[in-house]
Write a protein that holds these residues in place. Sequence first.
Motif, PDB file in Angstrom:
ATOM      1  N   ARG A  13      85.663 -79.205  68.373  1.00 19.08           N
ATOM      2  CA  ARG A  13      84.596 -78.894  67.652  1.00 19.08           C
ATOM      3  C   ARG A  13      84.624 -79.481  66.292  1.00 19.08           C
ATOM      4  NH1 ARG A  13      85.135 -72.220  67.085  1.00 19.08           N
ATOM      5  NH2 ARG A  13      86.975 -72.162  65.590  1.00 19.08           N
ATOM      6  N   GLN A  14      83.686 -79.540  65.677  1.00 20.45           N
ATOM      7  CA  GLN A  14      83.502 -80.244  63.990  1.00 20.45           C
ATOM      8  C   GLN A  14      82.390 -79.516  63.512  1.00 20.45           C
ATOM      9  OE1 GLN A  14      83.232 -84.241  63.440  1.00 20.45           O
ATOM     10  NE2 GLN A  14      83.964 -84.166  61.532  1.00 20.45           N
ATOM     11  N   ALA A  15      82.687 -78.363  62.606  1.00 23.37           N
ATOM     12  CA  ALA A  15      82.060 -77.831  61.591  1.00 23.37           C
ATOM     13  C   ALA A  15      81.437 -78.680  60.419  1.00 23.37           C
ATOM     14  CB  ALA A  15      82.689 -76.479  61.180  1.00 23.37           C
ATOM     15  N   LEU A  63      94.656 -88.535  71.671  1.00 20.74           N
ATOM     16  CA  LEU A  63      95.205 -88.912  72.887  1.00 20.74           C
ATOM     17  C   LEU A  63      94.080 -89.124  73.978  1.00 20.74           C
ATOM     18  CD1 LEU A  63      98.609 -86.895  73.378  1.00 20.74           C
ATOM     19  CD2 LEU A  63      98.180 -89.328  72.593  1.00 20.74           C
ATOM     20  N   TYR A  64      92.700 -88.659  73.662  1.00 20.75           N
ATOM     21  CA  TYR A  64      91.704 -88.461  74.669  1.00 20.75           C
ATOM     22  C   TYR A  64      90.998 -89.810  74.530  1.00 20.75           C
ATOM     23  CZ  TYR A  64      92.724 -83.755  75.665  1.00 20.75           C
ATOM     24  OH  TYR A  64      93.459 -82.678  76.079  1.00 20.75           O
ATOM     25  N   ASP A  65      90.420 -90.397  75.749  1.00 22.11           N
ATOM     26  CA  ASP A  65      89.911 -91.740  75.877  1.00 22.11           C
ATOM     27  C   ASP A  65      88.427 -91.728  75.629  1.00 22.11           C
ATOM     28  OD1 ASP A  65      92.596 -91.538  78.005  1.00 22.11           O
ATOM     29  OD2 ASP A  65      92.472 -93.206  76.282  1.00 22.11           O
ATOM     30  N   SER A  66      87.917 -90.668  76.228  1.00 20.61           N
ATOM     31  CA  SER A  66      86.161 -90.570  76.414  1.00 20.61           C
ATOM     32  C   SER A  66      85.966 -89.261  75.685  1.00 20.61           C
ATOM     33  CB  SER A  66      85.918 -90.624  77.865  1.00 20.61           C
ATOM     34  OG  SER A  66      86.598 -91.784  78.374  1.00 20.61           O
ATOM     35  N   TRP A  67      84.755 -89.511  75.145  1.00 21.38           N
ATOM     36  CA  TRP A  67      84.172 -88.212  74.411  1.00 21.38           C
ATOM     37  C   TRP A  67      82.768 -88.160  74.881  1.00 21.38           C
ATOM     38  CZ3 TRP A  67      86.930 -84.972  71.137  1.00 21.38           C
ATOM     39  CH2 TRP A  67      88.016 -85.393  71.012  1.00 21.38           C
ATOM     40  N   GLY A  68      82.064 -86.758  74.937  1.00 23.72           N
ATOM     41  CA  GLY A  68      80.850 -86.457  75.151  1.00 23.72           C
ATOM     42  C   GLY A  68      79.770 -86.777  73.784  1.00 23.72           C
ATOM     43  N   GLN A  69      78.551 -86.471  73.890  1.00 22.40           N
ATOM     44  CA  GLN A  69      77.855 -86.787  72.877  1.00 22.40           C
ATOM     45  C   GLN A  69      77.863 -85.417  72.016  1.00 22.40           C
ATOM     46  OE1 GLN A  69      76.907 -85.514  75.658  1.00 22.40           O
ATOM     47  NE2 GLN A  69      75.191 -84.070  75.460  1.00 22.40           N
ATOM     48  N   GLY A  70      78.425 -84.242  72.312  1.00 20.46           N
ATOM     49  CA  GLY A  70      78.401 -83.100  71.223  1.00 20.46           C
ATOM     50  C   GLY A  70      77.193 -82.323  71.675  1.00 20.46           C
ATOM     51  N   THR A  71      77.590 -80.935  71.603  1.00 18.22           N
ATOM     52  CA  THR A  71      76.356 -80.066  71.880  1.00 18.22           C
ATOM     53  C   THR A  71      76.421 -78.813  70.662  1.00 18.22           C
ATOM     54  OG1 THR A  71      75.384 -78.217  73.164  1.00 18.22           O
ATOM     55  CG2 THR A  71      77.861 -78.682  73.305  1.00 18.22           C
ATOM     56  N   LEU A  72      75.243 -78.672  69.959  1.00 22.73           N
ATOM     57  CA  LEU A  72      75.480 -77.753  68.639  1.00 22.73           C
ATOM     58  C   LEU A  72      75.409 -76.278  69.205  1.00 22.73           C
ATOM     59  CD1 LEU A  72      75.383 -77.376  65.659  1.00 22.73           C
ATOM     60  CD2 LEU A  72      72.843 -77.557  65.869  1.00 22.73           C
ATOM     61  N   ALA A  82      79.634 -75.124  64.847  1.00 22.30           N
ATOM     62  CA  ALA A  82      80.019 -76.360  65.088  1.00 22.30           C
ATOM     63  C   ALA A  82      79.262 -77.141  66.192  1.00 22.30           C
ATOM     64  CB  ALA A  82      81.485 -76.550  65.240  1.00 22.30           C
ATOM     65  N   VAL A  83      79.509 -78.591  66.001  1.00 18.45           N
ATOM     66  CA  VAL A  83      79.292 -79.206  67.309  1.00 18.45           C
ATOM     67  C   VAL A  83      80.421 -79.389  68.084  1.00 18.45           C
ATOM     68  CG1 VAL A  83      78.563 -81.719  67.998  1.00 18.45           C
ATOM     69  CG2 VAL A  83      77.563 -80.826  65.826  1.00 18.45           C
ATOM     70  N   TYR A  84      80.359 -79.165  69.327  1.00 15.49           N
ATOM     71  CA  TYR A  84      81.501 -79.092  70.277  1.00 15.49           C
ATOM     72  C   TYR A  84      81.452 -80.262  71.150  1.00 15.49           C
ATOM     73  CZ  TYR A  84      82.195 -74.252  69.165  1.00 15.49           C
ATOM     74  OH  TYR A  84      82.815 -72.972  68.397  1.00 15.49           O
ATOM     75  N   TYR A  85      82.429 -80.812  71.278  1.00 10.18           N
ATOM     76  CA  TYR A  85      82.606 -82.142  71.957  1.00 10.18           C
ATOM     77  C   TYR A  85      83.720 -81.977  73.209  1.00 10.18           C
ATOM     78  CZ  TYR A  85      80.828 -84.336  67.721  1.00 10.18           C
ATOM     79  OH  TYR A  85      79.755 -84.717  66.740  1.00 10.18           O
ATOM     80  N   CYS A  86      83.074 -82.561  74.408  1.00  6.27           N
ATOM     81  CA  CYS A  86      84.299 -82.430  75.449  1.00  6.27           C
ATOM     82  C   CYS A  86      84.731 -83.782  75.658  1.00  6.27           C
ATOM     83  CB  CYS A  86      83.843 -82.148  76.853  1.00  6.27           C
ATOM     84  SG  CYS A  86      82.468 -83.234  77.469  1.00  6.27           S
ATOM     85  N   ARG A 109      77.841 -70.226  77.087  1.00 10.17           N
ATOM     86  CA  ARG A 109      78.468 -71.382  78.150  1.00 10.17           C
ATOM     87  C   ARG A 109      78.561 -72.640  77.915  1.00 10.17           C
ATOM     88  NH1 ARG A 109      78.047 -72.550  83.875  1.00 10.17           N
ATOM     89  NH2 ARG A 109      80.037 -72.133  84.997  1.00 10.17           N
ATOM     90  N   LEU A 110      79.260 -73.278  77.671  1.00  9.54           N
ATOM     91  CA  LEU A 110      79.212 -74.696  77.861  1.00  9.54           C
ATOM     92  C   LEU A 110      79.817 -75.493  78.825  1.00  9.54           C
ATOM     93  CD1 LEU A 110      80.613 -75.531  73.918  1.00  9.54           C
ATOM     94  CD2 LEU A 110      78.163 -74.735  74.681  1.00  9.54           C
ATOM     95  N   SER A 111      79.244 -76.732  79.198  1.00 11.66           N
ATOM     96  CA  SER A 111      79.396 -77.223  80.581  1.00 11.66           C
ATOM     97  C   SER A 111      79.579 -78.894  80.064  1.00 11.66           C
ATOM     98  CB  SER A 111      78.652 -77.282  81.482  1.00 11.66           C
ATOM     99  OG  SER A 111      78.519 -75.592  81.962  1.00 11.66           O
ATOM    100  N   CYS A 112      80.593 -79.378  80.777  1.00 12.03           N
ATOM    101  CA  CYS A 112      80.603 -80.977  80.712  1.00 12.03           C
ATOM    102  C   CYS A 112      80.944 -81.488  81.734  1.00 12.03           C
ATOM    103  CB  CYS A 112      82.007 -81.148  79.469  1.00 12.03           C
ATOM    104  SG  CYS A 112      82.138 -82.904  79.331  1.00 12.03           S
TER     105      CYS A 112
END
Length: 126
Positions: free
Chosen positions: A37-39, A112-121, A91-95, A18-21
């Motif tokens: 996400r980015q693998a 289209l997104y303005d803000s990004w989190g730091q990513g979670t693996l 992958a690294v998952y970004y909100c 479970r991921l949370s942001c």
Amino acid sequence: VQLQASGGGLVQAGGSLRLSCAASGRTSSSGPMGWFRQAPGKEREFVSVIDWWSGNTLYADSVKGRFTMSRDKAKNTVNLEMNSLKPEDTAVYYCASRNRRVNTSSMNRAELYDSWGQGTLVTVSS
């Protein structure tokens, strides 16, 4: 807007995470929040998105039926329940957060997104 993602880790294939942001700085006119996400060695790809006001969700075909995205408006938080995980989900998952509302059909566009989190693996072992 600042985003803080959490919940990644190592899990065996078939398992769940479970991921949370948590978002700070969003306003009453803020738009959708999404997960991308980015693998390793691959481009960033869309995973899921939720319209903040209607709660409507959109999922990538690769995760449909396995992942569920939800939001807690009071806490300004979105969650991603990931079940039946596969090694290819590694992958690294970004909100991400968009400042303004956008058409549902466009919510899966990362640009289209303005803000990004730091990513979670997230690592899924076979």
